[in-house]
Design a protein around this motif. Sequence first.
Motif, PDB file in Angstrom:
ATOM      1  N   SER A   1       0.804  -1.220   0.000  1.00 33.89           N
ATOM      2  CA  SER A   1       0.000   0.000   0.000  1.00 33.89           C
ATOM      3  C   SER A   1       0.839   1.273   0.000  1.00 33.89           C
ATOM      4  N   ARG A   2       0.712   2.044  -1.077  1.00 34.91           N
ATOM      5  CA  ARG A   2       1.375   3.354  -1.130  1.00 34.91           C
ATOM      6  C   ARG A   2       0.697   4.336  -0.166  1.00 34.91           C
ATOM      7  N   VAL A   3      -0.603   4.125   0.060  1.00 39.13           N
ATOM      8  CA  VAL A   3      -1.323   5.002   1.001  1.00 39.13           C
ATOM      9  C   VAL A   3      -0.773   4.789   2.411  1.00 39.13           C
ATOM     10  N   ALA A   4      -0.558   3.515   2.774  1.00 38.19           N
ATOM     11  CA  ALA A   4      -0.027   3.230   4.116  1.00 38.19           C
ATOM     12  C   ALA A   4       1.348   3.867   4.276  1.00 38.19           C
ATOM     13  N   ARG A   5       2.195   3.690   3.289  1.00 35.96           N
ATOM     14  CA  ARG A   5       3.574   4.203   3.393  1.00 35.96           C
ATOM     15  C   ARG A   5       3.577   5.733   3.567  1.00 35.96           C
ATOM     16  N   SER A   6       2.796   6.436   2.732  1.00 31.46           N
ATOM     17  CA  SER A   6       2.778   7.909   2.833  1.00 31.46           C
ATOM     18  C   SER A   6       2.182   8.351   4.166  1.00 31.46           C
ATOM     19  N   ASN A   7       1.133   7.647   4.606  1.00 31.79           N
ATOM     20  CA  ASN A   7       0.530   8.029   5.885  1.00 31.79           C
ATOM     21  C   ASN A   7       1.453   7.741   7.060  1.00 31.79           C
ATOM     22  N   ILE A   8       2.212   6.659   6.979  1.00 31.04           N
ATOM     23  CA  ILE A   8       3.173   6.366   8.051  1.00 31.04           C
ATOM     24  C   ILE A   8       4.171   7.522   8.171  1.00 31.04           C
ATOM     25  N   TYR A   9       4.734   7.943   7.032  1.00 32.57           N
ATOM     26  CA  TYR A   9       5.685   9.067   7.070  1.00 32.57           C
ATOM     27  C   TYR A   9       5.012  10.328   7.634  1.00 32.57           C
ATOM     28  N   GLY A  10       3.808  10.605   7.126  1.00 33.73           N
ATOM     29  CA  GLY A  10       3.155  11.865   7.486  1.00 33.73           C
ATOM     30  C   GLY A  10       2.743  11.925   8.945  1.00 33.73           C
ATOM     31  N   PHE A  11       2.011  10.905   9.392  1.00 28.86           N
ATOM     32  CA  PHE A  11       1.485  10.963  10.761  1.00 28.86           C
ATOM     33  C   PHE A  11       2.611  10.874  11.795  1.00 28.86           C
ATOM     34  N   THR A  12       3.666  10.104  11.512  1.00 27.17           N
ATOM     35  CA  THR A  12       4.764  10.058  12.491  1.00 27.17           C
ATOM     36  C   THR A  12       5.488  11.411  12.531  1.00 27.17           C
ATOM     37  N   LYS A  13       5.660  12.056  11.364  1.00 22.62           N
ATOM     38  CA  LYS A  13       6.315  13.377  11.366  1.00 22.62           C
ATOM     39  C   LYS A  13       5.514  14.402  12.160  1.00 22.62           C
ATOM     40  N   LEU A  14       4.180  14.233  12.166  1.00 22.31           N
ATOM     41  CA  LEU A  14       3.339  15.193  12.898  1.00 22.31           C
ATOM     42  C   LEU A  14       3.094  14.763  14.349  1.00 22.31           C
ATOM     43  N   GLY A  15       3.794  13.717  14.796  1.00 26.09           N
ATOM     44  CA  GLY A  15       3.761  13.385  16.221  1.00 26.09           C
ATOM     45  C   GLY A  15       2.696  12.411  16.655  1.00 26.09           C
ATOM     46  N   ALA A  16       2.065  11.701  15.722  1.00 22.55           N
ATOM     47  CA  ALA A  16       1.085  10.674  16.109  1.00 22.55           C
ATOM     48  C   ALA A  16       1.806   9.351  16.381  1.00 22.55           C
ATOM     49  N   GLU A  17       1.142   8.494  17.185  1.00 23.64           N
ATOM     50  CA  GLU A  17       1.618   7.102  17.316  1.00 23.64           C
ATOM     51  C   GLU A  17       0.924   6.311  16.208  1.00 23.64           C
ATOM     52  N   VAL A  18       1.709   5.685  15.347  1.00 19.15           N
ATOM     53  CA  VAL A  18       1.112   4.941  14.229  1.00 19.15           C
ATOM     54  C   VAL A  18       1.289   3.445  14.459  1.00 19.15           C
ATOM     55  N   ARG A  19       0.167   2.712  14.317  1.00 21.68           N
ATOM     56  CA  ARG A  19       0.187   1.249  14.401  1.00 21.68           C
ATOM     57  C   ARG A  19      -0.268   0.693  13.054  1.00 21.68           C
TER      58      ARG A  19
END
Length: 306
Positions: A166-184
Amino acid sequence: MIGRDLLGIEDLERLEIERILETAERMKEVGRREVKKVPTLRGRTIVNLFFEPSTRTRTSFEIAGKRLSADVVNFSSRGSSLKKAESILDTAKTLDAMDPDAVVVRHEVAGVPKQIADALEAPVINAGDGAHEHPSQALLDMLTVREQKGHIEGLTVTIVGDIAHSRVARSNIYGFTKLGAEVRVAGPPTMLPAGIESLGVKAYTNLRESIEGADVVMALRIQMERLEGACFPSVREYAATFGLDRAKLRFAKEDAIVMHPGPVNRGVELAAELADHRPSVILDQVRNGVALRMALLYLVAGRGGR
Ligand code: CP
């Protein structure tokens, strides 16, 4: 960002992401006007170069360009000289010679937007390449979460499904972690790539554990045409184990929202009833996609231009 390529969230600084989201928030107002048009990109030309099917991304880039008064050209491979064996790169260079101010590229192979960007004068926006990145989707997802929750820092975001492809998962992982969320991330072991935790996420093969206390649960499309038999025994079993419905969602926070990039396989990764009603924000994501892509076109192709 003027004149710069946008190929992935991995390349963006936190401040750049925040600048894009703030610009998109301002663009939303244009969509609420009776006449949904501003002259910001008058005289500029945007080329949509889609080599892979798309409903949301292609249409919203087109509407975004038109709301900013740009001239938008939708290139379709059907009926083009690609059918006469012209290469993708020659096709892109040919269109670049017509002096567009930005080129939006989608391709099924990871890395093609980068190859095109390296060869073109015009800035390139990646509209999704293979299993690599889908930056505008992740940005509209971040915009939607910020709108719904007021902030992103400190939230828990669970992404469920085929993380490996998933390209959506990969981009969201980068984005949400950069903005300080905990990503699972959660899915069958065959859908969790080795080393995924090096991206700063926690990986789960148990859905309940992954959504325990989550603020945001994002289901991904299962690519049934490619995956059944390869990554899970049957669609029915996948739906029973990882398909999201109200019963499973009760382990998330009471005010958790449900997201999906679309298109949705109803009854597989998401129960139809959940797709259509709150806490699903799927149509908010679509609506925000126009404002977000207006912001990208404005930031990449606006003012000075090329
Ligand atoms: N989410 C998404 O990229 O949808 P489309 O394939 O319809 O553009």
